[in-house]
Design a protein around this motif. Structure first.
Motif, PDB file in Angstrom:
ATOM      1  N   ILE A  78       9.290  -3.813 -11.314  1.00 15.89           N
ATOM      2  CA  ILE A  78      10.229  -3.365 -10.285  1.00 15.89           C
ATOM      3  C   ILE A  78       9.440  -3.315  -8.983  1.00 15.89           C
ATOM      4  N   GLY A  79       9.828  -4.137  -8.023  1.00 15.20           N
ATOM      5  CA  GLY A  79       9.153  -4.166  -6.740  1.00 15.20           C
ATOM      6  C   GLY A  79       9.971  -3.429  -5.690  1.00 15.20           C
ATOM      7  N   LEU A  80       9.370  -2.433  -5.053  1.00 16.76           N
ATOM      8  CA  LEU A  80      10.053  -1.630  -4.041  1.00 16.76           C
ATOM      9  C   LEU A  80       9.355  -1.839  -2.698  1.00 16.76           C
ATOM     10  N   CYS A  81      10.091  -2.335  -1.698  1.00 16.07           N
ATOM     11  CA  CYS A  81       9.517  -2.655  -0.391  1.00 16.07           C
ATOM     12  C   CYS A  81      10.180  -1.798   0.678  1.00 16.07           C
ATOM     13  N   PRO A  82       9.494  -0.766   1.174  1.00 19.11           N
ATOM     14  CA  PRO A  82      10.089   0.114   2.184  1.00 19.11           C
ATOM     15  C   PRO A  82      10.144  -0.537   3.570  1.00 19.11           C
ATOM     16  N   TYR A  83      11.308  -0.441   4.209  1.00 17.77           N
ATOM     17  CA  TYR A  83      11.525  -0.893   5.578  1.00 17.77           C
ATOM     18  C   TYR A  83      12.015   0.293   6.397  1.00 17.77           C
ATOM     19  N   ASP A  84      11.276   0.631   7.437  1.00 20.78           N
ATOM     20  CA  ASP A  84      11.585   1.791   8.265  1.00 20.78           C
ATOM     21  C   ASP A  84      12.595   1.406   9.345  1.00 20.78           C
ATOM     22  N   LEU A  85      13.819   1.876   9.199  1.00 22.58           N
ATOM     23  CA  LEU A  85      14.878   1.538  10.152  1.00 22.58           C
ATOM     24  C   LEU A  85      14.628   2.147  11.527  1.00 22.58           C
ATOM     25  N   ALA A  86      13.808   3.198  11.572  1.00 21.61           N
ATOM     26  CA  ALA A  86      13.522   3.859  12.843  1.00 21.61           C
ATOM     27  C   ALA A  86      12.440   3.137  13.640  1.00 21.61           C
ATOM     28  N   ARG A  87      11.665   2.288  12.980  1.00 22.06           N
ATOM     29  CA  ARG A  87      10.483   1.720  13.622  1.00 22.06           C
ATOM     30  C   ARG A  87      10.501   0.208  13.711  1.00 22.06           C
ATOM     31  N   MET A  88      11.107  -0.459  12.742  1.00 23.29           N
ATOM     32  CA  MET A  88      11.013  -1.913  12.677  1.00 23.29           C
ATOM     33  C   MET A  88      12.091  -2.587  13.506  1.00 23.29           C
ATOM     34  N   PRO A  89      11.781  -3.752  14.082  1.00 24.59           N
ATOM     35  CA  PRO A  89      12.789  -4.478  14.861  1.00 24.59           C
ATOM     36  C   PRO A  89      13.916  -4.989  13.972  1.00 24.59           C
ATOM     37  N   GLY A 134      -0.482  -2.481   0.440  1.00 20.36           N
ATOM     38  CA  GLY A 134      -0.171  -2.412   1.860  1.00 20.36           C
ATOM     39  C   GLY A 134      -1.388  -2.722   2.701  1.00 20.36           C
ATOM     40  N   GLU A 135      -1.308  -2.411   3.982  1.00 22.94           N
ATOM     41  CA  GLU A 135      -2.441  -2.601   4.879  1.00 22.94           C
ATOM     42  C   GLU A 135      -3.649  -1.814   4.369  1.00 22.94           C
ATOM     43  N   PRO A 136      -4.854  -2.163   4.824  1.00 20.83           N
ATOM     44  CA  PRO A 136      -6.042  -1.445   4.358  1.00 20.83           C
ATOM     45  C   PRO A 136      -5.885   0.074   4.477  1.00 20.83           C
ATOM     46  N   GLY A 137      -6.146   0.764   3.369  1.00 23.32           N
ATOM     47  CA  GLY A 137      -6.056   2.217   3.338  1.00 23.32           C
ATOM     48  C   GLY A 137      -4.717   2.753   2.898  1.00 23.32           C
ATOM     49  N   VAL A 138      -3.673   1.942   2.905  1.00 24.05           N
ATOM     50  CA  VAL A 138      -2.333   2.423   2.562  1.00 24.05           C
ATOM     51  C   VAL A 138      -2.256   2.819   1.086  1.00 24.05           C
ATOM     52  N   GLY A 139      -2.800   1.983   0.202  1.00 23.61           N
ATOM     53  CA  GLY A 139      -2.776   2.304  -1.220  1.00 23.61           C
ATOM     54  C   GLY A 139      -3.487   3.613  -1.519  1.00 23.61           C
ATOM     55  N   GLU A 140      -4.644   3.802  -0.887  1.00 22.84           N
ATOM     56  CA  GLU A 140      -5.404   5.037  -1.094  1.00 22.84           C
ATOM     57  C   GLU A 140      -4.624   6.258  -0.607  1.00 22.84           C
ATOM     58  N   ARG A 141      -3.946   6.127   0.527  1.00 22.50           N
ATOM     59  CA  ARG A 141      -3.153   7.250   1.039  1.00 22.50           C
ATOM     60  C   ARG A 141      -1.971   7.556   0.133  1.00 22.50           C
ATOM     61  N   LEU A 142      -1.341   6.529  -0.406  1.00 27.35           N
ATOM     62  CA  LEU A 142      -0.251   6.764  -1.349  1.00 27.35           C
ATOM     63  C   LEU A 142      -0.747   7.487  -2.592  1.00 27.35           C
ATOM     64  N   ARG A 178       5.444  -0.658 -11.807  1.00 28.64           N
ATOM     65  CA  ARG A 178       6.178  -0.190 -10.624  1.00 28.64           C
ATOM     66  C   ARG A 178       5.333  -0.527  -9.399  1.00 28.64           C
ATOM     67  N   PHE A 179       5.801  -1.498  -8.649  1.00 32.49           N
ATOM     68  CA  PHE A 179       5.083  -2.026  -7.494  1.00 32.49           C
ATOM     69  C   PHE A 179       5.710  -1.494  -6.210  1.00 32.49           C
ATOM     70  N   VAL A 180       4.891  -0.894  -5.353  1.00 34.08           N
ATOM     71  CA  VAL A 180       5.341  -0.472  -4.026  1.00 34.08           C
ATOM     72  C   VAL A 180       4.551  -1.258  -2.995  1.00 34.08           C
ATOM     73  N   GLY A 181       5.237  -2.040  -2.184  1.00 32.73           N
ATOM     74  CA  GLY A 181       4.598  -2.806  -1.122  1.00 32.73           C
ATOM     75  C   GLY A 181       5.050  -2.285   0.233  1.00 32.73           C
ATOM     76  N   ILE A 182       4.175  -1.533   0.895  1.00 30.01           N
ATOM     77  CA  ILE A 182       4.522  -0.942   2.188  1.00 30.01           C
ATOM     78  C   ILE A 182       4.532  -2.040   3.256  1.00 30.01           C
ATOM     79  N   VAL A 183       5.674  -2.231   3.873  1.00 25.64           N
ATOM     80  CA  VAL A 183       5.881  -3.356   4.781  1.00 25.64           C
ATOM     81  C   VAL A 183       5.326  -3.042   6.170  1.00 25.64           C
ATOM     82  N   ALA A 184       4.646  -4.020   6.750  1.00 26.36           N
ATOM     83  CA  ALA A 184       4.255  -3.992   8.162  1.00 26.36           C
ATOM     84  C   ALA A 184       4.820  -5.241   8.829  1.00 26.36           C
ATOM     85  N   TRP A 185       4.986  -5.175  10.125  1.00 27.16           N
ATOM     86  CA  TRP A 185       5.594  -6.301  10.847  1.00 27.16           C
ATOM     87  C   TRP A 185       4.760  -6.611  12.078  1.00 27.16           C
ATOM     88  N   ASN A 186       4.298  -7.851  12.170  1.00 24.19           N
ATOM     89  CA  ASN A 186       3.510  -8.292  13.317  1.00 24.19           C
ATOM     90  C   ASN A 186       2.284  -7.396  13.517  1.00 24.19           C
TER      91      ASN A 186
END
Length: 221
Positions: free
Chosen positions: A143-154, A47-55, A108-116
């Motif tokens: 297995i690639g898991l990509c989280p999309y936040d329905l509350a935040r993303m357009p 993910g963005e810088p620091g995201v992997g460490e926080r996970l 097991r791959f987790v890719g935290i999604v960011a937009w713009n």
């Protein structure tokens, strides 16, 4: 691991649809814990810088032990996104190749999604990246898991990214095949060229580059 945990196909590329950080963390924890309990599996947090460490810190807090030995042995990998989508793709492929060469039966791959976002590729490049991951993942036990936040993303991120570039969707703990998925070869032609925010000049540039935005002619894989 919960007995009701989804049975993921291998390989697979899955959009996790969630509301808020707490729901995402619970789903990601369950997904990663299943691999942590099996020595033959590796974990890759991206993910963005620091995201992997926080996970990783969150995972440690939930399991109640230090995971730095697994990180030092290369069983847990932390990857960082890049505004340049070529580099971002390489930041995914190189660790997958290394983990596969190390003999892990599953990653097991987790890719935290960011937009713009500043540390992520522009939306049109990121959509190409998500579609391209289907071809990349097909060559690895992943297995690639990509989280999309329905509350935040357009809505455009959910429709064009989560739903149209992932063959599977995970929502409310249920894994489903995704009828809205568009295969990568069609996605380039039918979606990227028609993105509503691309101006005529940008659309012509995309078309000249074979449907891939943001790249010099002939560049990239």
């Amino acid at each position: 691991m919960s007995p009701d945990a989804p049975a993921y196909p291998i390989p697979s590329h899955v959009a996790l649809l969630h509301y808020g950080e707490s729901e995402m963390r619970d789903a990601v924890f369950e997904f990663l814990l299943a691999g942590l309990e099996r020595p033959s599996e590796a974990l890759f947090c991206f993910g963005e810088p620091g995201v992997g460490e926080r996970l990783l810190k969150y995972l440690e807090s939930r399991v109640g032990r230090d995971l730095s030995p697994d990180y030092r042995r290369g069983r847990i990998v932390l990857g960082t996104a890049d505004p340049d989508v070529d580099r971002q793709l390489e930041n995914v492929i190189a660790p997958l190749e290394a983990l596969s060469a190390s003999g892990f039966a599953l990653v097991r791959f987790v890719g935290i999604v960011a937009w713009n976002a500043p540390d992520f590729p522009p939306p049109e490049d990121f959509l190409w990246f998500e579609s391209k991951l289907n071809e990349v993942i097909s060559g690895f036990p992943v297995i690639g898991l990509c989280p999309y936040d329905l509350a935040r993303m357009p809505a455009r991120a959910i429709v064009y990214g989560a739903l149209e570039t992932h063959p599977f969707v995970l929502s409310d703990g249920a894994l489903r095949q995704n009828p809205q998925f568009i295969r990568p070869d069609r996605y380039l032609r039918e979606r990227l060229l028609a993105l509503p925010w691309l101006q005529d000049e940008g659309r012509a540039r995309v078309q000249a580059r074979g449907g891939r935005p943001g790249f010099p002619d002939g560049a990239g894989p």
